[in-house]
Design an enzyme around this catalytic site. Structure first.
Site, PDB file in Angstrom:
ATOM      1  N   HIS A  52     -17.465  -6.601  -7.859  1.00 20.14           N
ATOM      2  CA  HIS A  52     -17.279  -7.002  -9.399  1.00 20.14           C
ATOM      3  C   HIS A  52     -18.053  -8.412  -9.594  1.00 20.14           C
ATOM      4  O   HIS A  52     -16.978  -9.454  -8.732  1.00 20.14           O
ATOM      5  CB  HIS A  52     -15.777  -6.076  -9.937  1.00 20.14           C
ATOM      6  CG  HIS A  52     -15.705  -5.022  -9.104  1.00 20.14           C
ATOM      7  ND1 HIS A  52     -14.784  -4.111  -9.607  1.00 20.14           N
ATOM      8  CD2 HIS A  52     -16.682  -4.428  -7.990  1.00 20.14           C
ATOM      9  CE1 HIS A  52     -14.293  -3.341  -9.372  1.00 20.14           C
ATOM     10  NE2 HIS A  52     -15.295  -2.695  -8.694  1.00 20.14           N
ATOM     11  N   GLU A  54     -16.419 -10.128 -11.811  1.00 19.43           N
ATOM     12  CA  GLU A  54     -15.231 -10.991 -11.591  1.00 19.43           C
ATOM     13  C   GLU A  54     -14.622 -11.667 -10.768  1.00 19.43           C
ATOM     14  O   GLU A  54     -14.461 -13.058 -10.427  1.00 19.43           O
ATOM     15  CB  GLU A  54     -13.677 -10.119 -12.348  1.00 19.43           C
ATOM     16  CG  GLU A  54     -13.623  -9.675 -13.649  1.00 19.43           C
ATOM     17  CD  GLU A  54     -13.640  -8.335 -13.274  1.00 19.43           C
ATOM     18  OE1 GLU A  54     -13.469  -7.473 -14.704  1.00 19.43           O
ATOM     19  OE2 GLU A  54     -14.682  -7.825 -12.748  1.00 19.43           O
ATOM     20  N   CYS A  82     -10.590  -4.012 -13.390  1.00 22.13           N
ATOM     21  CA  CYS A  82      -9.971  -2.772 -12.762  1.00 22.13           C
ATOM     22  C   CYS A  82      -7.774  -3.744 -11.688  1.00 22.13           C
ATOM     23  O   CYS A  82      -7.654  -4.810 -11.578  1.00 22.13           O
ATOM     24  CB  CYS A  82     -10.196  -3.117 -11.665  1.00 22.13           C
ATOM     25  SG  CYS A  82     -10.655  -3.252 -10.380  1.00 22.13           S
ATOM     26  N   CYS A  85      -9.770  -6.731  -9.289  1.00 23.77           N
ATOM     27  CA  CYS A  85      -9.811  -7.943  -9.927  1.00 23.77           C
ATOM     28  C   CYS A  85      -8.393  -8.091 -10.788  1.00 23.77           C
ATOM     29  O   CYS A  85      -8.546  -9.331 -10.160  1.00 23.77           O
ATOM     30  CB  CYS A  85     -10.859  -7.601 -10.639  1.00 23.77           C
ATOM     31  SG  CYS A  85     -12.584  -7.314 -10.141  1.00 23.77           S
TER      32      CYS A  85
END
Length: 152
Positions: A52, A54, A82, A85
């Site tokens: 991801h 992040e 999410c 993260c």
């Protein structure tokens, strides 16, 4: 700090995700008014569910500052983090998270869960939301509409 200025850079980063047909999410880490890392989703590109934006931006920033914590750093991300993260942001001791669009299905910055500011965790992050929300939401909606059309 000019939230819109930095979020526009995160949005430019998100657009890079489209080259590999990844969900267009971008993230940048800012320290002392300077961008120290930037990343975009690479889940499809890497075949890695943890790639991801992040997490990739956090990893790069940690290498840059040479310390496991990103104290006094602000993370700008185009979608509410999410749970994975959000947990990483808390563990990295990020000071502030600024996100654009809410994620009503998996948001962990206040929409579904509130990991970023949970009172039982040892670190709480200041959260700013809704910065350039319309631009980010449009980018995501367009991506998913095209994906659905291609799968019909």
């Amino acid at each position: 700090m000019d939230y819109e200025f930095f979020m526009r850079i995160a949005l430019k980063e998100a657009i890079k995700s489209l080259k590999s047909e990844d969900v267009p999410i971008g993230a940048i880490v800012v320290k002392d008014g300077r961008i120290i890392s930037r990343a975009h989703n690479e889940v499809e590109k890497r075949g890695d569910a943890t790639a991801h934006a992040e997490l990739l931006a956090i990893g790069k920033a940690i290498k840059k500052v040479g310390y496991k914590h990103l104290l006094d750093c602000t993370v700008f991300t185009t979608l509410e983090p999410c749970p994975m993260c959000a947990g990483a942001l808390v563990l990295a001791r990020v000071k502030t998270v600024v996100y654009s669009a809410k994620d009503p299905k998996a948001g962990a910055g206040g929409s579904v869960l509130n990991i970023l500011s949970h009172p039982k965790l040892n670190h709480r992050i200041e959260v700013v939301s809704g910065i350039l929300e319309e631009e980010s939401s449009s980018l995501l909606k367009d991506f998913f509409n095209k994906l659905r059309q291609n799968n019909e």
